[in-house]
Design a protein around this motif. Structure first.
Motif, PDB file in Angstrom:
ATOM      1  N   LEU A  58     -32.240 -22.073 -28.559  1.00 46.45           N
ATOM      2  CA  LEU A  58     -33.666 -22.362 -28.681  1.00 46.45           C
ATOM      3  C   LEU A  58     -34.347 -21.524 -29.765  1.00 46.45           C
ATOM      4  O   LEU A  58     -35.013 -22.088 -30.653  1.00 46.45           O
ATOM      5  CB  LEU A  58     -34.351 -22.175 -27.327  1.00 46.45           C
ATOM      6  N   PRO A  59     -34.225 -20.196 -29.763  1.00 45.89           N
ATOM      7  CA  PRO A  59     -34.883 -19.436 -30.842  1.00 45.89           C
ATOM      8  C   PRO A  59     -34.315 -19.743 -32.225  1.00 45.89           C
ATOM      9  O   PRO A  59     -35.048 -19.737 -33.213  1.00 45.89           O
ATOM     10  CB  PRO A  59     -34.641 -17.971 -30.448  1.00 45.89           C
ATOM     11  N   LEU A  60     -33.007 -20.022 -32.298  1.00 46.79           N
ATOM     12  CA  LEU A  60     -32.429 -20.357 -33.595  1.00 46.79           C
ATOM     13  C   LEU A  60     -32.946 -21.692 -34.108  1.00 46.79           C
ATOM     14  O   LEU A  60     -33.166 -21.858 -35.312  1.00 46.79           O
ATOM     15  CB  LEU A  60     -30.897 -20.379 -33.499  1.00 46.79           C
ATOM     16  N   SER A  61     -33.139 -22.654 -33.204  1.00 45.39           N
ATOM     17  CA  SER A  61     -33.697 -23.939 -33.634  1.00 45.39           C
ATOM     18  C   SER A  61     -35.120 -23.749 -34.161  1.00 45.39           C
ATOM     19  O   SER A  61     -35.510 -24.377 -35.164  1.00 45.39           O
ATOM     20  CB  SER A  61     -33.675 -24.936 -32.476  1.00 45.39           C
ATOM     21  N   LEU A  62     -35.911 -22.879 -33.522  1.00 46.68           N
ATOM     22  CA  LEU A  62     -37.262 -22.588 -34.005  1.00 46.68           C
ATOM     23  C   LEU A  62     -37.220 -21.877 -35.364  1.00 46.68           C
ATOM     24  O   LEU A  62     -38.047 -22.156 -36.247  1.00 46.68           O
ATOM     25  CB  LEU A  62     -38.011 -21.729 -32.989  1.00 46.68           C
ATOM     26  N   LEU A  63     -36.260 -20.978 -35.540  1.00 45.04           N
ATOM     27  CA  LEU A  63     -36.118 -20.277 -36.814  1.00 45.04           C
ATOM     28  C   LEU A  63     -35.772 -21.259 -37.930  1.00 45.04           C
ATOM     29  O   LEU A  63     -36.365 -21.217 -39.021  1.00 45.04           O
ATOM     30  CB  LEU A  63     -35.035 -19.200 -36.696  1.00 45.04           C
ATOM     31  N   LEU A  64     -34.816 -22.147 -37.684  1.00 44.24           N
ATOM     32  CA  LEU A  64     -34.434 -23.133 -38.695  1.00 44.24           C
ATOM     33  C   LEU A  64     -35.595 -24.058 -39.035  1.00 44.24           C
ATOM     34  O   LEU A  64     -35.809 -24.410 -40.195  1.00 44.24           O
ATOM     35  CB  LEU A  64     -33.230 -23.939 -38.197  1.00 44.24           C
ATOM     36  N   SER A  66     -38.790 -23.364 -38.816  1.00 40.19           N
ATOM     37  CA  SER A  66     -39.837 -22.636 -39.550  1.00 40.19           C
ATOM     38  C   SER A  66     -39.422 -22.338 -40.993  1.00 40.19           C
ATOM     39  O   SER A  66     -40.279 -22.261 -41.879  1.00 40.19           O
ATOM     40  CB  SER A  66     -40.168 -21.326 -38.828  1.00 40.19           C
ATOM     41  N   LEU A  67     -38.133 -22.178 -41.253  1.00 36.85           N
ATOM     42  CA  LEU A  67     -37.664 -21.879 -42.608  1.00 36.85           C
ATOM     43  C   LEU A  67     -37.512 -23.121 -43.479  1.00 36.85           C
ATOM     44  O   LEU A  67     -37.498 -23.018 -44.715  1.00 36.85           O
ATOM     45  CB  LEU A  67     -36.318 -21.148 -42.552  1.00 36.85           C
ATOM     46  N   ALA A  68     -37.388 -24.285 -42.857  1.00 38.26           N
ATOM     47  CA  ALA A  68     -37.092 -25.519 -43.606  1.00 38.26           C
ATOM     48  C   ALA A  68     -38.094 -25.809 -44.728  1.00 38.26           C
ATOM     49  O   ALA A  68     -37.689 -26.175 -45.836  1.00 38.26           O
ATOM     50  CB  ALA A  68     -37.000 -26.696 -42.640  1.00 38.26           C
ATOM     51  N   PRO A  69     -39.410 -25.660 -44.518  1.00 36.52           N
ATOM     52  CA  PRO A  69     -40.336 -26.008 -45.612  1.00 36.52           C
ATOM     53  C   PRO A  69     -40.521 -24.915 -46.661  1.00 36.52           C
ATOM     54  O   PRO A  69     -41.209 -25.130 -47.652  1.00 36.52           O
ATOM     55  CB  PRO A  69     -41.656 -26.268 -44.865  1.00 36.52           C
ATOM     56  N   LEU A  70     -39.926 -23.754 -46.465  1.00 37.95           N
ATOM     57  CA  LEU A  70     -40.144 -22.626 -47.375  1.00 37.95           C
ATOM     58  C   LEU A  70     -39.106 -22.611 -48.489  1.00 37.95           C
ATOM     59  O   LEU A  70     -37.912 -22.805 -48.254  1.00 37.95           O
ATOM     60  CB  LEU A  70     -40.080 -21.307 -46.600  1.00 37.95           C
ATOM     61  N   TRP A  74     -34.228 -23.363 -49.354  1.00 39.91           N
ATOM     62  CA  TRP A  74     -33.116 -22.490 -49.740  1.00 39.91           C
ATOM     63  C   TRP A  74     -33.006 -21.248 -48.861  1.00 39.91           C
ATOM     64  O   TRP A  74     -31.957 -20.601 -48.821  1.00 39.91           O
ATOM     65  CB  TRP A  74     -33.258 -22.078 -51.205  1.00 39.91           C
ATOM     66  N   LEU A  75     -34.076 -20.916 -48.148  1.00 41.71           N
ATOM     67  CA  LEU A  75     -33.982 -19.787 -47.217  1.00 41.71           C
ATOM     68  C   LEU A  75     -33.065 -20.105 -46.039  1.00 41.71           C
ATOM     69  O   LEU A  75     -32.609 -19.205 -45.331  1.00 41.71           O
ATOM     70  CB  LEU A  75     -35.366 -19.420 -46.698  1.00 41.71           C
ATOM     71  N   LEU A  76     -32.792 -21.386 -45.849  1.00 45.87           N
ATOM     72  CA  LEU A  76     -31.870 -21.780 -44.788  1.00 45.87           C
ATOM     73  C   LEU A  76     -30.416 -21.454 -45.131  1.00 45.87           C
ATOM     74  O   LEU A  76     -29.586 -21.349 -44.226  1.00 45.87           O
ATOM     75  CB  LEU A  76     -31.986 -23.283 -44.518  1.00 45.87           C
ATOM     76  N   LEU A  77     -30.116 -21.334 -46.414  1.00 43.37           N
ATOM     77  CA  LEU A  77     -28.718 -21.148 -46.830  1.00 43.37           C
ATOM     78  C   LEU A  77     -28.052 -19.954 -46.170  1.00 43.37           C
ATOM     79  O   LEU A  77     -26.974 -20.108 -45.559  1.00 43.37           O
ATOM     80  CB  LEU A  77     -28.645 -21.044 -48.354  1.00 43.37           C
ATOM     81  N   PRO A  78     -28.619 -18.735 -46.245  1.00 40.70           N
ATOM     82  CA  PRO A  78     -27.934 -17.604 -45.599  1.00 40.70           C
ATOM     83  C   PRO A  78     -27.859 -17.748 -44.085  1.00 40.70           C
ATOM     84  O   PRO A  78     -26.886 -17.306 -43.468  1.00 40.70           O
ATOM     85  CB  PRO A  78     -28.771 -16.392 -46.004  1.00 40.70           C
ATOM     86  N   VAL A  79     -28.881 -18.381 -43.481  1.00 40.89           N
ATOM     87  CA  VAL A  79     -28.855 -18.560 -42.030  1.00 40.89           C
ATOM     88  C   VAL A  79     -27.732 -19.522 -41.643  1.00 40.89           C
ATOM     89  O   VAL A  79     -26.957 -19.260 -40.715  1.00 40.89           O
ATOM     90  CB  VAL A  79     -30.214 -19.076 -41.521  1.00 40.89           C
ATOM     91  N   HIS A  80     -27.644 -20.653 -42.345  1.00 44.98           N
ATOM     92  CA  HIS A  80     -26.559 -21.606 -42.087  1.00 44.98           C
ATOM     93  C   HIS A  80     -25.200 -20.939 -42.272  1.00 44.98           C
ATOM     94  O   HIS A  80     -24.279 -21.132 -41.469  1.00 44.98           O
ATOM     95  CB  HIS A  80     -26.675 -22.795 -43.035  1.00 44.98           C
TER      96      HIS A  80
END
Length: 276
Positions: A58-64, A66-70, A74-80
């Motif tokens: 759940l928190p990871l889905s919220l993090l992803l 929130s980062l998607a439009p920023l 590309w901020l999703l790359l290190p998280v993925h």
């Protein structure tokens, strides 16, 4: 971006030790212990499973989200990248096989039996069966440690890949029999499709005629064992001889798995590029 993540995962997994540094299971295991020890949750394996899986997902889905439009995503790359690395299998499969290989090669079959039981969790009544089970161990462990994770990430993103590894860890570490059974059943359901795609890619990477002869009657059968299907397809595709063939067959199967990896990455690249 998904294909770039998969390329980076492959490079880091093969040429660095990042995976062992990222893969820390202590928080999950502590959470599992607390859930299993809670009196209010006793005898409720589905609720226990939901609580253990929901805490990270759940928190990871919220993090992803929130980062998607920023920064154009590309901020999703290190998280993925970190999530997929964490979701890969634990340990080095080839290293786990080394004691068994060494004992077999020096002709100490008694030690080979003990090594296989200790490191691989397999037992057999004769040498040929022991080697067959070691081959199956290699194929299935690489499937669960790599191919299944890559499949779910490429298809649906990091959260299904993460859920797959969480289920695998619960199936291995859960003390409650009901919770462990629930995790095993869900993991088996997630294994059904990628295991069959792996079996087909092993056929394409090796002797297709022999492998397809093994696959054809069982490929779409819902209750056919995915473990046995992958093992039989791999042995048929690599043309491993029946009987006491030697541990060099493990190297042949490893080479076959490398070619199957190339097939998967080419297929994913085409899938990503075709919409463009």
């Amino acid at each position: 971006m998904s294909f770039l993540v998969l390329l980076l995962v492959l490079l880091l997994e093969r040429h660095t030790r990042w995976r062992s540094g990222v893969q820390r299971d202590e928080l999950l295991l502590r959470r599992l212990s607390r859930v299993e020890a809670a009196p209010a949750l006793a005898g409720q394996p589905r609720l226990q499973l939901l609580l253990v899986l929901g805490v990270p997902l759940l928190p990871l889905s919220l993090l992803l989200w929130s980062l998607a439009p920023l920064a154009y995503g590309w901020l999703l790359l290190p998280v993925h990248l970190l999530l997929v690395l964490w979701s890969l299998g634990r340990g080095d499969t080839r290293q786990m096989l080394e004691p068994f290989r060494a004992s077999w090669q020096r002709g100490d079959l008694e030690a080979a039996y003990l090594d296989a039981q200790r490191d691989l969790g397999v037992q057999a009544e004769d040498d040929a069966t022991l080697l067959t089970q070691a081959q199956g161990f290699l194929l299935w462990r690489v499937h669960q440690g790599f191919f299944a994770v890559i499949f779910w990430y490429a298809l649906l993103g990091p959260l299904p890949a993460l859920a797959y590894r969480l289920l695998a860890l619960l199936a291995e570490h859960a003390g409650d029999a009901g919770l462990r059974r629930q995790a095993q059943e869900l993991q088996a359901a997630l294994d059904w499709l990628p295991a069959r795609l792996l079996a087909l890619s092993l056929a394409l990477a090796g002797n297709f005629v022999s492998a397809y002869r093994v696959l054809r009657p069982r490929l779409l059968e819902r209750r056919a064992s995915a473990v046995q299907l992958v093992a039989d397809a791999g042995r048929a595709a690599a043309e491993t001889p029946v009987g006491n063939a030697g541990v060099e067959t493990l190297d042949e199967l490893w080479s076959l798995l490398q070619r199957a990896t190339l097939i998967w990455y080419c297929a994913i690249a085409l899938w990503v590029l075709l919409p463009l």
